[in-house]
Motif scaffolding. Structure first.
Motif, PDB file in Angstrom:
ATOM      1  N   ILE A  81      -7.802  -1.627   8.195  1.00  0.00           N
ATOM      2  CA  ILE A  81      -8.194  -0.711   9.268  1.00  0.00           C
ATOM      3  C   ILE A  81      -7.127   0.385   9.390  1.00  0.00           C
ATOM      4  CG2 ILE A  81      -8.721  -0.495  11.739  1.00  0.00           C
ATOM      5  CD1 ILE A  81     -10.786  -2.208  10.204  1.00  0.00           C
ATOM      6  N   ILE A  82      -5.875   0.009   9.124  1.00  0.00           N
ATOM      7  CA  ILE A  82      -4.773   0.971   9.162  1.00  0.00           C
ATOM      8  C   ILE A  82      -3.926   0.839   7.899  1.00  0.00           C
ATOM      9  CG2 ILE A  82      -4.658   1.013  11.693  1.00  0.00           C
ATOM     10  CD1 ILE A  82      -2.129  -0.767  11.492  1.00  0.00           C
ATOM     11  N   ASN A  83      -3.163   1.888   7.618  1.00  0.00           N
ATOM     12  CA  ASN A  83      -2.172   1.900   6.540  1.00  0.00           C
ATOM     13  C   ASN A  83      -0.809   2.152   7.131  1.00  0.00           C
ATOM     14  OD1 ASN A  83      -3.745   1.613   4.184  1.00  0.00           O
ATOM     15  ND2 ASN A  83      -4.285   3.771   4.236  1.00  0.00           N
ATOM     16  N   LYS A  84       0.206   1.630   6.457  1.00  0.00           N
ATOM     17  CA  LYS A  84       1.593   1.953   6.778  1.00  0.00           C
ATOM     18  C   LYS A  84       2.048   3.009   5.785  1.00  0.00           C
ATOM     19  CE  LYS A  84       3.864  -2.103   7.142  1.00  0.00           C
ATOM     20  NZ  LYS A  84       4.959  -3.061   7.368  1.00  0.00           N
ATOM     21  N   LEU A  85       2.661   4.075   6.298  1.00  0.00           N
ATOM     22  CA  LEU A  85       3.163   5.156   5.462  1.00  0.00           C
ATOM     23  C   LEU A  85       4.653   5.332   5.692  1.00  0.00           C
ATOM     24  CD1 LEU A  85       0.424   7.755   6.485  1.00  0.00           C
ATOM     25  CD2 LEU A  85       0.397   6.322   4.433  1.00  0.00           C
ATOM     26  N   GLU A  86       5.347   5.883   4.710  1.00  0.00           N
ATOM     27  CA  GLU A  86       6.755   6.208   4.891  1.00  0.00           C
ATOM     28  C   GLU A  86       6.884   7.340   5.895  1.00  0.00           C
ATOM     29  OE1 GLU A  86       8.905   7.075   1.312  1.00  0.00           O
ATOM     30  OE2 GLU A  86       8.174   5.260   0.311  1.00  0.00           O
TER      31      GLU A  86
END
Length: 137
Positions: free
Chosen positions: A66-71
């Motif tokens: 549902i979500i992504n982690k980004l730098e």
């Protein structure tokens, strides 16, 4: 659902196991309107989510795509969270919840124009909102 046992095969039950608690929907809401958020941004919301609940909900949302982690572009110590296409497709659900709430409860003044647009042409409002969010991916 990722690596967890479903209570039933009911699509409503399965969906609610992923995003059906109030905190997950508020995280999704914040990402829909702010595009990207840090852990600290979520903690600053007026609902005052506890850190352990926030960490748990972010993990469940991430595990279920549902979500992504980004730098984070400015800090190695921070990450940004962003909705995936799957998360963006929850927009109609949040619109319907908002329209239902407007029918039965007082809505803050700053939300009235958005609700009015959704009520005026719901299909166009939803299509435009999804298109805009997907362009920002």
């Amino acid at each position: 659902m990722t690596n967890s046992k479903k209570r039933s095969q009911c699509p409503i039950s399965t969906s609610l196991e992923i995003w059906g608690d109030k905190w997950s929907l508020l995280i999704i809401r914040d990402l829909m309107f702010k595009k990207q958020c840090t852990y600290g941004d979520f903690l600053k919301s007026e609902e005052k989510i506890a850190t352990n609940i926030l960490a748990s909900r972010l993990l469940v949302l991430e595990e279920n795509n549902i979500i992504n982690k980004l730098e984070h572009p400015e800090s190695k110590a921070k990450v940004l969270y962003q909705l995936t296409e799957k998360g963006i497709e929850l927009f109609p659900v949040l619109v319907e919840i908002s329209l239902w709430a407007e029918k039965y409860y007082d809505i803050p003044k700053e939300r009235e124009s958005i609700i009015a647009k959704a009520k005026n042409n719901k299909a166009a409002f939803i299509a435009k909102g999804i298109k805009k969010m997907k362009e920002d991916l």
